[in-house]
Write a protein that holds these residues in place. Structure first.
Motif, short mmCIF file in Angstrom:
data_model
loop_
_atom_site.label_atom_id
_atom_site.label_comp_id
_atom_site.label_asym_id
_atom_site.label_seq_id
_atom_site.Cartn_x
_atom_site.Cartn_y
_atom_site.Cartn_z
N HIS A 78 1.22 -2.36 40.53
CA HIS A 78 1.71 -1.41 41.53
C HIS A 78 1.33 -1.83 42.94
CE1 HIS A 78 3.25 1.16 38.45
NE2 HIS A 78 2.09 1.09 37.82
N VAL A 79 0.16 -2.39 43.11
CA VAL A 79 -0.25 -2.89 44.42
C VAL A 79 0.61 -4.09 44.82
CG1 VAL A 79 -2.13 -3.99 45.70
CG2 VAL A 79 -2.61 -2.01 44.27
N SER A 80 0.89 -4.95 43.84
CA SER A 80 1.67 -6.16 44.14
C SER A 80 3.08 -5.80 44.61
CB SER A 80 1.73 -7.08 42.93
OG SER A 80 2.55 -6.54 41.92
N MET A 81 3.63 -4.71 44.10
CA MET A 81 4.96 -4.27 44.52
C MET A 81 4.96 -3.96 46.02
SD MET A 81 8.01 -3.52 43.67
CE MET A 81 7.73 -3.78 41.96
N HIS A 82 3.95 -3.27 46.47
CA HIS A 82 3.86 -2.92 47.89
C HIS A 82 3.55 -4.16 48.74
CE1 HIS A 82 4.33 1.25 46.90
NE2 HIS A 82 3.33 1.17 46.03
N LEU A 83 2.70 -5.03 48.22
CA LEU A 83 2.41 -6.28 48.94
C LEU A 83 3.67 -7.13 49.09
CD1 LEU A 83 -1.06 -7.36 47.53
CD2 LEU A 83 -0.51 -6.62 49.85
N TYR A 84 4.49 -7.19 48.03
CA TYR A 84 5.76 -7.90 48.08
C TYR A 84 6.63 -7.36 49.21
CZ TYR A 84 10.50 -9.15 46.50
OH TYR A 84 11.79 -9.59 46.44
N ALA A 85 6.74 -6.04 49.29
CA ALA A 85 7.56 -5.41 50.33
C ALA A 85 6.97 -5.63 51.72
CB ALA A 85 7.72 -3.92 50.06
N ILE A 86 5.66 -5.46 51.85
CA ILE A 86 5.00 -5.59 53.16
C ILE A 86 5.06 -7.04 53.65
CG2 ILE A 86 2.77 -5.48 54.35
CD1 ILE A 86 2.17 -3.00 52.55
N CYS A 87 4.67 -7.98 52.81
CA CYS A 87 4.67 -9.39 53.23
C CYS A 87 6.06 -9.87 53.59
CB CYS A 87 4.07 -10.27 52.13
SG CYS A 87 2.30 -10.02 51.90
N GLY A 88 7.03 -9.52 52.77
CA GLY A 88 8.40 -9.92 53.06
C GLY A 88 8.92 -9.30 54.34
N THR A 89 8.63 -8.01 54.53
CA THR A 89 9.09 -7.32 55.73
C THR A 89 8.43 -7.89 56.98
OG1 THR A 89 9.51 -5.32 54.45
CG2 THR A 89 9.29 -5.06 56.83
N HIS A 138 14.31 -6.31 50.99
CA HIS A 138 12.94 -6.10 50.50
C HIS A 138 12.66 -4.60 50.33
CE1 HIS A 138 11.72 -10.27 51.16
NE2 HIS A 138 10.66 -9.96 50.45
N ILE A 139 13.01 -3.84 51.33
CA ILE A 139 12.71 -2.40 51.30
C ILE A 139 13.53 -1.70 50.23
CG2 ILE A 139 12.87 -0.26 52.63
CD1 ILE A 139 12.15 -2.03 55.11
N THR A 140 14.82 -2.01 50.13
CA THR A 140 15.65 -1.32 49.15
C THR A 140 15.30 -1.69 47.72
OG1 THR A 140 17.41 -2.96 49.40
CG2 THR A 140 17.60 -0.95 50.70
N THR A 141 14.98 -2.97 47.46
CA THR A 141 14.65 -3.34 46.08
C THR A 141 13.36 -2.71 45.62
OG1 THR A 141 13.60 -5.41 46.80
CG2 THR A 141 15.90 -5.54 46.08
N VAL A 142 12.41 -2.51 46.51
CA VAL A 142 11.12 -1.95 46.11
C VAL A 142 11.13 -0.42 46.12
CG1 VAL A 142 8.68 -1.75 46.75
CG2 VAL A 142 9.82 -3.97 46.82
N TYR A 143 11.73 0.18 47.14
CA TYR A 143 11.58 1.62 47.31
C TYR A 143 12.82 2.46 46.97
CZ TYR A 143 7.30 0.19 49.51
OH TYR A 143 6.07 -0.37 49.73
#
Length: 159
Positions: A78-89, A138-143
């Motif tokens: 679950h943390v990695s999902m947010h890191l994926y979105a944050i780092c990519g963004t 990034h944002i749409t795929t995660v959130y």
């Protein structure tokens, strides 16, 4: 609808790149090289690469470091999902800022390409659009897409 337009632009860009390369090869065999084909191919390659990158993030098909997430504890997923979105963004926000800066500089200087005479800010514009689309992806795929979020969490590649 935006992603269908991106897919259509990718198809047109790759087709034009192949036709440009074919024209260059035929002209060289005939003894006279067409100088604009090399430049057009280079611009099309750069633009389709960046648009393809944005389209890849939309479908979450880019490689990721999945083994660390798969072997770690559940909270790490679950943390990695947010890191994926944050780092990519963050990364694509910096890319967006720098490409807009470059495009404005090219526009102000009136730069043109040597062989085609294209205004260089028009060549840089797809990079700006691609960076913005990658942020959206990034944002749409995660959130906003439970299906894509599940695929990213499971570390699966989508065909």
């Amino acid at each position: 609808m935006i992603w269908k337009a991106v897919d259509a632009l990718l198809f047109v860009g790759i087709t034009a790149m192949l036709l440009s390369l074919a024209a260059q090869m035929v002209s060289r065999q005939m003894g006279a090289s067409l100088p604009w084909t090399e430049e057009l191919t280079r611009f099309l390659f750069m633009d389709t690469t960046f648009l393809g990158m944005a389209a890849g993030f939309r479908a979450a098909v880019h490689p990721r470091v999945n083994f660390a997430v798969a072997w770690g504890p559940a909270w790490l997923k679950h943390v990695s999902m947010h890191l994926y979105a944050i780092c990519g963004t963050v990364f694509f926000s910096v890319l967006l800022y720098k490409t807009v800066e470059l495009m404005l500089q090219q526009y102000a200087a009136g730069e043109s390409s040597p062989a085609l005479g294209l205004k260089m800010f028009l060549v840089t514009l797809p990079l700006v659009i691609s960076a913005a689309l990658a942020i959206v992806a990034h944002i749409t795929t995660v959130y906003f897409s439970p299906y894509m979020r599940r695929r990213i969490l499971e570390g699966e590649m989508i065909a």
